[in-house]
Design a protein around this motif. Structure first.
Motif, PDB file in Angstrom:
ATOM      1  N   VAL B  58       0.851  -1.191   0.000  1.00 44.75           N
ATOM      2  CA  VAL B  58       0.000   0.000   0.000  1.00 44.75           C
ATOM      3  C   VAL B  58       0.883   1.235   0.000  1.00 44.75           C
ATOM      4  CG1 VAL B  58      -1.839   1.173   1.257  1.00 44.75           C
ATOM      5  CG2 VAL B  58      -1.543  -1.302   1.513  1.00 44.75           C
ATOM      6  N   GLY B  59       0.515   2.230  -0.820  1.00 45.33           N
ATOM      7  CA  GLY B  59       1.306   3.446  -0.829  1.00 45.33           C
ATOM      8  C   GLY B  59       2.550   3.320  -1.682  1.00 45.33           C
ATOM      9  N   SER B  60       2.543   2.331  -2.579  1.00 44.51           N
ATOM     10  CA  SER B  60       3.634   2.181  -3.549  1.00 44.51           C
ATOM     11  C   SER B  60       5.000   1.947  -2.929  1.00 44.51           C
ATOM     12  CB  SER B  60       3.741   3.405  -4.455  1.00 44.51           C
ATOM     13  OG  SER B  60       2.599   3.533  -5.221  1.00 44.51           O
ATOM     14  N   HIS B  61       5.031   1.265  -1.812  1.00 40.21           N
ATOM     15  CA  HIS B  61       6.335   0.929  -1.257  1.00 40.21           C
ATOM     16  C   HIS B  61       6.734  -0.466  -1.703  1.00 40.21           C
ATOM     17  CE1 HIS B  61       6.590   4.280   1.491  1.00 40.21           C
ATOM     18  NE2 HIS B  61       5.305   4.113   1.680  1.00 40.21           N
ATOM     19  N   PRO B  62       7.896  -0.583  -2.345  1.00 45.77           N
ATOM     20  CA  PRO B  62       8.411  -1.936  -2.542  1.00 45.77           C
ATOM     21  C   PRO B  62       8.665  -2.516  -1.149  1.00 45.77           C
ATOM     22  CG  PRO B  62       9.663  -0.332  -3.804  1.00 45.77           C
ATOM     23  CD  PRO B  62       8.774   0.450  -2.892  1.00 45.77           C
ATOM     24  N   GLU B  63       8.214  -3.726  -0.918  1.00 50.23           N
ATOM     25  CA  GLU B  63       8.427  -4.331   0.393  1.00 50.23           C
ATOM     26  C   GLU B  63       9.045  -5.707   0.227  1.00 50.23           C
ATOM     27  OE1 GLU B  63       5.351  -3.930   3.273  1.00 50.23           O
ATOM     28  OE2 GLU B  63       6.173  -5.464   4.596  1.00 50.23           O
ATOM     29  N   TYR B  64      10.017  -5.987   1.078  1.00 49.53           N
ATOM     30  CA  TYR B  64      10.700  -7.279   1.073  1.00 49.53           C
ATOM     31  C   TYR B  64      10.566  -7.885   2.456  1.00 49.53           C
ATOM     32  CZ  TYR B  64      14.637 -10.578   1.192  1.00 49.53           C
ATOM     33  OH  TYR B  64      15.423 -11.693   1.336  1.00 49.53           O
ATOM     34  N   ALA B  65      10.049  -9.106   2.504  1.00 52.69           N
ATOM     35  CA  ALA B  65       9.992  -9.837   3.765  1.00 52.69           C
ATOM     36  C   ALA B  65      11.021 -10.943   3.684  1.00 52.69           C
ATOM     37  CB  ALA B  65       8.602 -10.427   3.982  1.00 52.69           C
ATOM     38  N   SER B  66      11.962 -10.925   4.617  1.00 51.57           N
ATOM     39  CA  SER B  66      13.000 -11.961   4.592  1.00 51.57           C
ATOM     40  C   SER B  66      12.370 -13.323   4.854  1.00 51.57           C
ATOM     41  CB  SER B  66      14.064 -11.667   5.652  1.00 51.57           C
ATOM     42  OG  SER B  66      13.616 -12.070   6.930  1.00 51.57           O
ATOM     43  N   ALA B  67      13.035 -14.336   4.399  1.00 51.66           N
ATOM     44  CA  ALA B  67      12.656 -15.697   4.758  1.00 51.66           C
ATOM     45  C   ALA B  67      12.826 -15.876   6.260  1.00 51.66           C
ATOM     46  CB  ALA B  67      13.557 -16.693   4.028  1.00 51.66           C
ATOM     47  N   GLU B  68      12.211 -16.925   6.808  1.00 51.44           N
ATOM     48  CA  GLU B  68      12.393 -17.220   8.219  1.00 51.44           C
ATOM     49  C   GLU B  68      13.811 -17.751   8.406  1.00 51.44           C
ATOM     50  OE1 GLU B  68      10.688 -18.634   5.788  1.00 51.44           O
ATOM     51  OE2 GLU B  68       9.124 -19.883   6.689  1.00 51.44           O
ATOM     52  N   THR B  69      14.517 -17.152   9.397  1.00 53.43           N
ATOM     53  CA  THR B  69      15.911 -17.522   9.629  1.00 53.43           C
ATOM     54  C   THR B  69      16.056 -17.975  11.083  1.00 53.43           C
ATOM     55  OG1 THR B  69      16.537 -15.299  10.336  1.00 53.43           O
ATOM     56  CG2 THR B  69      16.707 -15.771   7.995  1.00 53.43           C
ATOM     57  N   ALA B  70      17.155 -18.664  11.373  1.00 50.91           N
ATOM     58  CA  ALA B  70      17.343 -19.199  12.730  1.00 50.91           C
ATOM     59  C   ALA B  70      18.674 -18.794  13.346  1.00 50.91           C
ATOM     60  CB  ALA B  70      17.215 -20.722  12.712  1.00 50.91           C
ATOM     61  N   SER B  71      19.382 -17.850  12.707  1.00 50.07           N
ATOM     62  CA  SER B  71      20.632 -17.359  13.297  1.00 50.07           C
ATOM     63  C   SER B  71      20.784 -15.888  12.957  1.00 50.07           C
ATOM     64  CB  SER B  71      21.837 -18.135  12.750  1.00 50.07           C
ATOM     65  OG  SER B  71      22.073 -17.784  11.401  1.00 50.07           O
ATOM     66  N   LEU B  72      21.596 -15.187  13.751  1.00 46.87           N
ATOM     67  CA  LEU B  72      21.822 -13.765  13.479  1.00 46.87           C
ATOM     68  C   LEU B  72      22.502 -13.571  12.131  1.00 46.87           C
ATOM     69  CD1 LEU B  72      22.967 -12.286  16.937  1.00 46.87           C
ATOM     70  CD2 LEU B  72      20.710 -12.153  15.846  1.00 46.87           C
ATOM     71  N   GLU B  73      23.444 -14.458  11.802  1.00 50.89           N
ATOM     72  CA  GLU B  73      24.123 -14.339  10.513  1.00 50.89           C
ATOM     73  C   GLU B  73      23.121 -14.440   9.367  1.00 50.89           C
ATOM     74  OE1 GLU B  73      25.261 -16.157  12.982  1.00 50.89           O
ATOM     75  OE2 GLU B  73      27.409 -15.735  13.242  1.00 50.89           O
ATOM     76  N   ASP B  74      22.195 -15.397   9.481  1.00 48.60           N
ATOM     77  CA  ASP B  74      21.238 -15.590   8.392  1.00 48.60           C
ATOM     78  C   ASP B  74      20.231 -14.444   8.294  1.00 48.60           C
ATOM     79  OD1 ASP B  74      22.344 -17.872   7.393  1.00 48.60           O
ATOM     80  OD2 ASP B  74      20.926 -19.260   8.321  1.00 48.60           O
ATOM     81  N   VAL B  75      19.804 -13.904   9.424  1.00 51.85           N
ATOM     82  CA  VAL B  75      18.823 -12.822   9.326  1.00 51.85           C
ATOM     83  C   VAL B  75      19.482 -11.582   8.712  1.00 51.85           C
ATOM     84  CG1 VAL B  75      18.974 -11.744  11.640  1.00 51.85           C
ATOM     85  CG2 VAL B  75      16.793 -11.787  10.435  1.00 51.85           C
ATOM     86  N   VAL B  76      20.752 -11.350   9.067  1.00 52.52           N
ATOM     87  CA  VAL B  76      21.468 -10.234   8.453  1.00 52.52           C
ATOM     88  C   VAL B  76      21.652 -10.486   6.955  1.00 52.52           C
ATOM     89  CG1 VAL B  76      23.697  -9.029   8.369  1.00 52.52           C
ATOM     90  CG2 VAL B  76      22.641  -9.523  10.586  1.00 52.52           C
ATOM     91  N   ALA B  77      22.045 -11.692   6.599  1.00 53.63           N
ATOM     92  CA  ALA B  77      22.267 -12.019   5.175  1.00 53.63           C
ATOM     93  C   ALA B  77      20.980 -11.859   4.365  1.00 53.63           C
ATOM     94  CB  ALA B  77      22.804 -13.443   5.034  1.00 53.63           C
ATOM     95  N   GLN B  78      19.870 -12.357   4.893  1.00 48.97           N
ATOM     96  CA  GLN B  78      18.608 -12.265   4.157  1.00 48.97           C
ATOM     97  C   GLN B  78      18.133 -10.823   4.066  1.00 48.97           C
ATOM     98  OE1 GLN B  78      16.858 -14.725   2.518  1.00 48.97           O
ATOM     99  NE2 GLN B  78      18.630 -16.027   2.899  1.00 48.97           N
TER     100      GLN B  78
END
Lengths: 69, 472
Positions: B58-78
């Motif tokens: 809504v409001g023309s924002h490109p939005e990205y939802a990361s995949a579900e991750t299980a480590s800090l490294e992965d959440v940062v990478a995604q």
């Protein structure tokens, strides 16, 4: 290095990341200059001036969205 | 819980700037940005081979939802992968505009507010145990979420000083140009008049677990700032996870419920000393630095007793402590390569000093936006990163790999399935839980309820079948 592209044709082309050849004049003279450190700050500030739109006020006013969420 | 699923949803700001002539406007720019997505997935709302989701909000924002991750490294990478993915779209649109002679420059910003004060979010998701009493968890967590901005805020320039809020004195009270810790703090409006609504401003209470609802629920935190710095992202997720772990374990903590969370958010954001006092429901007054010290001590004590649950806990605790010291001692240099608000402030201040400007100058607000620009050439954070002037949490290779590779969670099943059906040219539908093949011969739906599971017999079988269709 090319990166795999998800959308669109072909592989991703990295944008030029060389310093733009912009002949940006050194920032203003005066009191500020002496205070700057020598660890590449002048160079960094010149790079910033080289890539940003020159009319800051018009740029800022132009960046208006509708609300998100 | 010692294992947790995390994710981050990011809305990006967008603008097309022209030196003269006609700008495309945010709506048109976003629509054209998504043309390759539409061609790829026949929709402007798609799940990706890396397990994440990309859509036009809504409001023309490109939005990205990361995949579900299980480590800090992965959440940062995604999270970084999301920036690379949307920035690739921007580069394609820029090329197109240059080729057809429209010109101008397309900018995408991973920030949370535009020049007119419209705000858009960064939403964190944390899987939590169904066993923990939700009301207690929220009650303990809210004052933490209100005060953590002195560590993980993204910083913001206010050319005309803090915005008015209910007659509060914000900042130094002079209404002069200023800088705040947070982008979002001024935009959390919802009331705090009753105990039940007190939680709403920071936490969205809708209960969509996207997992086994008997055991888990999803905590949806909506008051955070988007982070450019990888170390800021890791600290934001890492500290909040530690708080949740301690609360879930039933540790008794002092009651620090705030009298008015919305007011406290603003007071703290506009006070770079970290010493401004906010009122608690009990009538006591405490500062953000004091409250955060109390949380850090409680978490440190908890970890001493129960052990570290992942190998970056010491890293999180060290940066947490140093970040608080930087504010308490007003030594911002202690964190000016690791925490966004401090990295950006250092850059803006050196620019302002060199040019004899203050925060009232529109150039400084432009620099504030540019810090969050996703472009490798125009983005100031990206510029600092290229020069080695900021810290990183993962390697460049790990970030690039995350563009196409799902993390080691349920997302890997989704990612493999999507890649397989694309290769086979079949129709499919997926969401966070379901994988559905809409084949002409073969219609199947598999449900993946365990977000940690990288393997599940019926899903593995389905993926293998689809892979066989394309002869892979």
């Amino acid at each position: 290095m090319a990166q795999e592209r998800i959308f669109g044709q072909g592989s991703r082309r990295e944008e030029e990341t060389d310093l733009p050849d912009n002949g940006t004049p050194a920032p203003s003279q005066g009191a500020g200059q002496a205070q700057r450190d020598t660890q590449g700050t002048d160079d960094l500030l010149a790079e910033i001036d080289g890539v940003l739109e020159t009319n800051a006020e018009a740029f800022v006013k132009g960046f208006v969205q509708k609300g998100g969420q | 819980m010692d294992r947790r699923i995390y994710g981050i949803e990011t809305e990006f700001g967008i603008t097309h700037s022209v030196s003269q002539g006609h700008s495309l406007g945010a709506d048109e720019t976003a629509r054209r940005l998504f043309a390759p997505v539409l061609a790829w997935g026949r929709a402007s709302n798609v799940f990706l081979p890396n397990g994440g989701r990309l859509y036009l909000d809504v409001g023309s924002h490109p939005e990205y939802a990361s995949a579900e991750t299980a480590s800090l490294e992965d959440v940062v990478a995604q999270d970084v992968a999301g920036e690379l993915i949307v920035d690739d779209l921007r580069q394609q649109l820029q090329q197109e505009l240059d080729q057809v002679g429209t010109g101008g420059t397309v900018h995408l910003f991973k920030n949370n507010v535009d020049s007119a004060g419209n705000s858009y979010g960064s939403h964190e998701n944390y899987m939590i145990s169904r066993r923990t009493e939700y009301a207690r968890l929220v009650q303990v967590l809210i004052p933490f979420l209100v005060t953590r901005q002195i560590l993980v805020g993204a910083g913001r320039v206010h050319p005309n000083g803090p915005a008015e809020f209910g007659g509060l004195t914000l900042g130094d009270g002079s209404h002069g140009p200023s800088y705040s810790f947070s982008q979002r703090a001024d935009h959390i409006w919802e009331g705090s008049s009753s105990a039940t609504t007190r939680s709403r401003p920071m936490i969205n209470t809708r209960d969509e677990p996207h997992a086994d609802a008997e055991h888990f629920r999803r905590l949806h935190v909506i008051n955070g700032d988007s982070s450019m710095s990888q170390t800021t992202t890791a600290l934001k997720m890492g500290t909040t996870d530690l708080m949740l772990r301690m609360i879930e374990a039933g540790k008794i903590l002092p009651d620090r419920m705030l009298a008015d969370p919305a007011a406290a958010l603003r007071i703290i954001s506009h006070d770079l000393t970290g010493r401004a006092l906010v009122e608690l429901a009990s009538g006591e007054k405490m500062s953000a630095v004091d409250l955060q010290h109390e949380y850090l001590q409680a978490v440190t004590h908890f970890v001493d007793r129960h052990g570290a649950h992942h190998d970056r806990v010491d890293w999180v605790l060290e940066l947490w402590e140093r970040g608080l010291r930087a504010v308490a001692e007003q030594r911002f240099d202690l964190v000016d390569t690791e925490l966004d608000w401090a990295i950006k402030k250092k850059l803006l201040d050196s620019y302002a000093a060199a040019h004899g400007m203050d925060y009232a100058n529109p150039r400084l607000l432009q620099l504030d936006f540019a810090y969050h620009d996703t472009s490798p050439t125009h983005g100031l954070f990206r510029m600092l990163s290229r020069r080695g002037a900021v810290a990183s949490f993962i390697s460049d290779d790990a970030a690039r790999a995350a563009v196409t590779q799902p993390p080691a969670t349920r997302a890997s099943l989704r990612g493999k399935f999507i890649q397989a059906v694309l290769d086979a040219g079949e129709n499919y539908t997926v969401d966070w839980v379901h994988l559905k093949l809409n084949g002409s011969q073969n219609q199947r739906t598999v449900m993946c309820k365990d977000p940690f599971a990288t393997s599940q017999p019926d899903a593995d079988e389905l993926i293998a079948e689809v892979q066989a269709m394309s002869g892979r």
